[in-house]
Write a protein that holds these residues in place. Structure first.
Motif, PDB file in Angstrom:
ATOM      1  N   SER A  98       0.840  -1.197   0.000  1.00 37.42           N
ATOM      2  CA  SER A  98       0.000   0.000   0.000  1.00 37.42           C
ATOM      3  C   SER A  98       0.873   1.245   0.000  1.00 37.42           C
ATOM      4  O   SER A  98       2.049   1.200   0.384  1.00 37.42           O
ATOM      5  CB  SER A  98      -0.919   0.019   1.223  1.00 37.42           C
ATOM      6  OG  SER A  98      -0.163   0.201   2.414  1.00 37.42           O
ATOM      7  N   GLN A  99       0.288   2.360  -0.430  1.00 35.85           N
ATOM      8  CA  GLN A  99       0.991   3.637  -0.383  1.00 35.85           C
ATOM      9  C   GLN A  99      -0.028   4.772  -0.358  1.00 35.85           C
ATOM     10  O   GLN A  99      -1.170   4.618  -0.804  1.00 35.85           O
ATOM     11  CB  GLN A  99       1.938   3.811  -1.568  1.00 35.85           C
ATOM     12  CG  GLN A  99       1.264   4.076  -2.888  1.00 35.85           C
ATOM     13  CD  GLN A  99       2.259   4.328  -4.020  1.00 35.85           C
ATOM     14  OE1 GLN A  99       3.466   4.128  -3.868  1.00 35.85           O
ATOM     15  NE2 GLN A  99       1.759   4.767  -5.170  1.00 35.85           N
ATOM     16  N   VAL A 100       0.403   5.904   0.207  1.00 33.90           N
ATOM     17  CA  VAL A 100      -0.433   7.094   0.267  1.00 33.90           C
ATOM     18  C   VAL A 100       0.200   8.174  -0.597  1.00 33.90           C
ATOM     19  O   VAL A 100       1.413   8.419  -0.514  1.00 33.90           O
ATOM     20  CB  VAL A 100      -0.594   7.608   1.711  1.00 33.90           C
ATOM     21  CG1 VAL A 100      -1.370   8.927   1.726  1.00 33.90           C
ATOM     22  CG2 VAL A 100      -1.293   6.588   2.577  1.00 33.90           C
ATOM     23  N   THR A 101      -0.624   8.813  -1.411  1.00 28.27           N
ATOM     24  CA  THR A 101      -0.187   9.958  -2.210  1.00 28.27           C
ATOM     25  C   THR A 101      -1.207  11.065  -2.013  1.00 28.27           C
ATOM     26  O   THR A 101      -2.297  11.038  -2.611  1.00 28.27           O
ATOM     27  CB  THR A 101      -0.078   9.592  -3.702  1.00 28.27           C
ATOM     28  OG1 THR A 101       0.778   8.461  -3.865  1.00 28.27           O
ATOM     29  CG2 THR A 101       0.478  10.765  -4.498  1.00 28.27           C
ATOM     30  N   GLY A 102      -0.902  11.989  -1.132  1.00 34.07           N
ATOM     31  CA  GLY A 102      -1.861  13.049  -0.828  1.00 34.07           C
ATOM     32  C   GLY A 102      -3.090  12.494  -0.144  1.00 34.07           C
ATOM     33  O   GLY A 102      -3.017  11.913   0.939  1.00 34.07           O
ATOM     34  N   THR A 103      -4.238  12.617  -0.794  1.00 28.75           N
ATOM     35  CA  THR A 103      -5.501  12.106  -0.236  1.00 28.75           C
ATOM     36  C   THR A 103      -5.874  10.749  -0.822  1.00 28.75           C
ATOM     37  O   THR A 103      -6.956  10.232  -0.539  1.00 28.75           O
ATOM     38  CB  THR A 103      -6.640  13.105  -0.507  1.00 28.75           C
ATOM     39  OG1 THR A 103      -6.771  13.305  -1.923  1.00 28.75           O
ATOM     40  CG2 THR A 103      -6.374  14.443   0.173  1.00 28.75           C
ATOM     41  N   ASP A 104      -4.991  10.158  -1.641  1.00 32.74           N
ATOM     42  CA  ASP A 104      -5.268   8.869  -2.271  1.00 32.74           C
ATOM     43  C   ASP A 104      -4.496   7.733  -1.599  1.00 32.74           C
ATOM     44  O   ASP A 104      -3.319   7.880  -1.287  1.00 32.74           O
ATOM     45  CB  ASP A 104      -4.904   8.891  -3.760  1.00 32.74           C
ATOM     46  CG  ASP A 104      -5.789   9.826  -4.566  1.00 32.74           C
ATOM     47  OD1 ASP A 104      -6.934  10.069  -4.126  1.00 32.74           O
ATOM     48  OD2 ASP A 104      -5.337  10.315  -5.619  1.00 32.74           O
ATOM     49  N   ILE A 147      -4.037   0.345  -2.709  1.00 32.86           N
ATOM     50  CA  ILE A 147      -3.882  -0.938  -2.021  1.00 32.86           C
ATOM     51  C   ILE A 147      -3.767  -2.032  -3.072  1.00 32.86           C
ATOM     52  O   ILE A 147      -4.603  -2.126  -3.980  1.00 32.86           O
ATOM     53  CB  ILE A 147      -5.080  -1.217  -1.094  1.00 32.86           C
ATOM     54  CG1 ILE A 147      -5.194  -0.118  -0.028  1.00 32.86           C
ATOM     55  CG2 ILE A 147      -4.946  -2.596  -0.446  1.00 32.86           C
ATOM     56  CD1 ILE A 147      -6.473  -0.195   0.801  1.00 32.86           C
ATOM     57  N   VAL A 148      -2.735  -2.852  -2.951  1.00 38.92           N
ATOM     58  CA  VAL A 148      -2.485  -3.924  -3.921  1.00 38.92           C
ATOM     59  C   VAL A 148      -2.485  -5.271  -3.213  1.00 38.92           C
ATOM     60  O   VAL A 148      -1.893  -5.428  -2.135  1.00 38.92           O
ATOM     61  CB  VAL A 148      -1.129  -3.714  -4.633  1.00 38.92           C
ATOM     62  CG1 VAL A 148      -0.765  -4.937  -5.479  1.00 38.92           C
ATOM     63  CG2 VAL A 148      -1.180  -2.465  -5.510  1.00 38.92           C
ATOM     64  N   LEU A 149      -3.136  -6.248  -3.827  1.00 36.30           N
ATOM     65  CA  LEU A 149      -3.093  -7.652  -3.398  1.00 36.30           C
ATOM     66  C   LEU A 149      -2.744  -8.489  -4.624  1.00 36.30           C
ATOM     67  O   LEU A 149      -3.299  -8.260  -5.708  1.00 36.30           O
ATOM     68  CB  LEU A 149      -4.441  -8.094  -2.828  1.00 36.30           C
ATOM     69  CG  LEU A 149      -4.832  -7.506  -1.466  1.00 36.30           C
ATOM     70  CD1 LEU A 149      -6.318  -7.762  -1.186  1.00 36.30           C
ATOM     71  CD2 LEU A 149      -3.972  -8.102  -0.365  1.00 36.30           C
TER      72      LEU A 149
END
Length: 223
Positions: free
Chosen positions: A184-190, A193-195
């Motif tokens: 997972s990663q956060v970019t600003g308000t986004d 999520i990867v599986l």
């Protein structure tokens, strides 16, 4: 008998002696141009040559035939070729698409948008199924809270398109199973999520992690 001695008269002028030719004189007795004139001519010719060369150099500088560099497309360093097989599936009701503690989080903190996609990727003799989910939250703080929640085990997640029954292809692995790789990663308000999991129970933890990590970039394509 010997006659009286001969005395030349006024009309019997003796021929003048020839003047010796000066070294370097042209044939026929022509006059050699003065040395100063030659020097001026040579200097003038030299200045003309210099002017021509300078003009040519200036022309080449101003009219360089080398083409201007053309902006190249950015080189894709990702070694995986992801093929979209389902989606993007879009919604604004994240609570309805989530489960367990993640569902409760969305009930208190509604999302702004949700996009889900499902991809396949092949590498050598391995094939994997990859779920990519992008959640947009109203604030960056809420996005960070969501990531922290889904990063913990046993807190639920947003349902992938296999889990909710949207994708029903035969032999598809359960990307939300215990063997799946999570990133997972956060970019600003986004929040992305990867599986990911392999088909046919193939195992290669290092490769699967690489596939899942690289797939984080696919979140930008989910609009």
């Amino acid at each position: 008998m010997v006659g009286p001695p001969y005395t030349p008269g006024p009309s019997d002028t003796a021929p003048l002696a020839a003047v010796p030719a000066q070294p370097g004189s042209p044939p026929g007795g022509g006059r050699t141009p003065p040395r100063d004139t030659k020097t001026l001519l040579l200097r003038g010719a030299g200045l003309v040559v210099i002017a021509v060369v300078a003009g040519l150099v200036w022309f080449l500088i101003r009219h360089d035939s080398t083409p201007e560099p053309v902006a190249q497309e950015p080189v894709k360093t990702n070694s995986f070729d992801y093929q979209l097989v389902e989606g993007p599936n879009k919604s604004t009701d994240c609570a309805a698409k989530a489960y367990d503690d993640t569902k409760k989080f969305f009930q208190v903190n509604p999302c702004s948008a949700l996009a889900r996609g499902l991809y396949t990727v092949e590498y050598g003799d391995a094939k994997a199924l990859v779920s990519v989910v992008k959640v947009s939250m109203p604030t960056a703080a809420q996005a960070a809270q969501l990531k922290a929640l889904t990063d913990r085990d046993g807190t639920g997640n947003v349902s992938d398109l296999v889990r909710d029954g949207t994708y029903k292809a035969a032999g598809a692995p359960k990307v939300s199973g215990d063997q799946a790789e999570y990133e997972s990663q956060v970019t600003g308000t986004d929040v992305t999520i990867v599986l990911a999991d392999f088909y046919a129970k193939h195992r290669d933890d290092v490769l699967l992690k690489r596939i899942a990590t690289s797939a984080l970039d696919l979140g930008a394509d989910l609009h």
